[in-house]
Design a protein around this motif. Sequence first.
Motif, short mmCIF file in Angstrom:
data_model
loop_
_atom_site.label_atom_id
_atom_site.label_comp_id
_atom_site.label_asym_id
_atom_site.label_seq_id
_atom_site.Cartn_x
_atom_site.Cartn_y
_atom_site.Cartn_z
N UNK A 88 38.24 4.48 8.93
CA UNK A 88 37.63 4.05 8.00
C UNK A 88 38.63 3.07 6.61
N UNK A 89 39.08 4.39 6.23
CA UNK A 89 39.54 3.60 4.76
C UNK A 89 40.66 3.48 4.97
N UNK A 90 41.43 3.38 6.04
CA UNK A 90 42.42 3.50 6.75
C UNK A 90 42.66 1.84 6.92
N UNK A 91 41.98 1.44 7.49
CA UNK A 91 41.06 -0.53 8.13
C UNK A 91 40.63 -1.36 6.77
N UNK A 92 40.49 -0.05 5.36
CA UNK A 92 39.92 -1.36 4.50
C UNK A 92 41.00 -1.06 3.92
N UNK A 93 42.06 -0.53 4.47
CA UNK A 93 43.71 -0.99 3.47
C UNK A 93 44.12 -1.68 3.29
N UNK A 94 43.82 -2.08 5.22
CA UNK A 94 44.62 -3.44 5.55
C UNK A 94 43.71 -4.24 4.93
N UNK A 95 42.59 -4.52 4.39
CA UNK A 95 41.75 -6.09 4.31
C UNK A 95 41.24 -6.52 5.68
N UNK A 96 40.15 -7.42 6.03
CA UNK A 96 39.40 -8.07 6.93
C UNK A 96 40.13 -8.67 7.68
N UNK A 97 40.98 -9.42 7.13
CA UNK A 97 42.03 -10.45 7.16
C UNK A 97 42.96 -10.40 8.65
N UNK A 98 43.76 -8.62 8.07
CA UNK A 98 44.57 -7.95 8.77
C UNK A 98 44.23 -8.06 9.78
N UNK A 99 43.09 -7.18 9.69
CA UNK A 99 42.44 -6.48 11.05
C UNK A 99 41.63 -7.63 11.93
N UNK A 158 34.08 -2.90 13.47
CA UNK A 158 35.62 -2.75 12.60
C UNK A 158 35.42 -4.87 13.57
N UNK A 159 34.52 -5.16 14.53
CA UNK A 159 35.01 -6.49 14.50
C UNK A 159 33.87 -7.25 13.84
N UNK A 160 32.83 -6.58 13.69
CA UNK A 160 31.73 -7.29 12.35
C UNK A 160 32.96 -7.87 11.41
N UNK A 161 32.82 -6.18 10.89
CA UNK A 161 33.37 -6.05 8.79
C UNK A 161 34.54 -7.09 8.89
N UNK A 162 35.69 -6.99 10.35
CA UNK A 162 36.19 -8.20 10.06
C UNK A 162 35.79 -9.56 10.14
N UNK A 163 34.28 -9.93 10.98
CA UNK A 163 34.05 -11.61 11.24
C UNK A 163 33.47 -12.05 9.62
N UNK A 164 32.27 -11.00 8.98
CA UNK A 164 31.66 -10.85 7.86
C UNK A 164 32.69 -10.70 6.64
N UNK A 165 34.63 -11.12 6.61
CA UNK A 165 35.26 -10.95 6.12
C UNK A 165 34.31 -9.28 4.85
N UNK A 166 33.91 -8.35 5.11
CA UNK A 166 34.19 -7.07 4.36
C UNK A 166 33.10 -6.98 4.54
N UNK A 167 32.39 -7.78 4.55
CA UNK A 167 30.40 -7.92 3.41
C UNK A 167 29.84 -7.11 4.67
N UNK A 168 30.10 -6.27 4.78
CA UNK A 168 28.97 -5.80 5.69
C UNK A 168 29.16 -4.14 5.27
N UNK A 169 27.82 -2.97 4.47
CA UNK A 169 28.38 -1.30 4.76
C UNK A 169 28.87 -0.61 5.86
N UNK A 170 30.05 -0.84 6.05
CA UNK A 170 30.60 -0.26 7.38
C UNK A 170 30.16 1.01 7.66
N UNK A 171 30.64 1.76 6.25
CA UNK A 171 30.44 3.45 6.54
C UNK A 171 29.34 4.32 6.88
#
Length: 206
Positions: A88-99, A158-171
Amino acid sequence: MPKTSVDVILTTAVRLFHEQGFNEVSVDQICQECGITKPTFYRYIPSKDDILATYYDRVCDGIALRFSDVYQADSYLEQFDLFYGMVIDSSLELGPSIIGHMLARDLERHGHSFDRREALTKIAIPLIRKGQAAGEFGSPARPEDLYDAVNLTFLGLEVKWALRDGKINWKGDFRRAAYAILGVTGRRAQSQKITIGRTSHDTRGV
């Protein structure tokens, strides 16, 4: 050009994507930043879109290489949490826009950016099997099926996190769903939640 310079291309490109947005960055600009020619770029990277898939491959390989430290954790459940925390941290580093761009690219081109990674599969399935044998994971399902179910849950979040611009508690959301799949209940789940809360970053609002 040394082989390790491919990493320079990837890290430079991802930095520029963060700063300016994927669509605003050209191959010419990446080459200029790296001090290379376009023919050199294309010798190692087929296209700009392939930068992200190649970068993600290397991130996953890096997680596999760093996972030896995780084996020192006290329980298989803790190892599981640390393992997926790293992913998850690896995706957080890339950010929701890139994912989000990677997801869109895969949909358009029937790509495979988010398919199973062999290096990670070789870690996760034996870990789940050992957790079952130790009584930490109560589900009697095959480890391979549990791994598939967990990964599908991961991808959905991951899809939901990207669609909501990172504004979910993914972990947190992933942990609850994964525990239900694996059959982690009661005091063990609550104890692990407290431990993780002290050692990992909450992703709400990221």
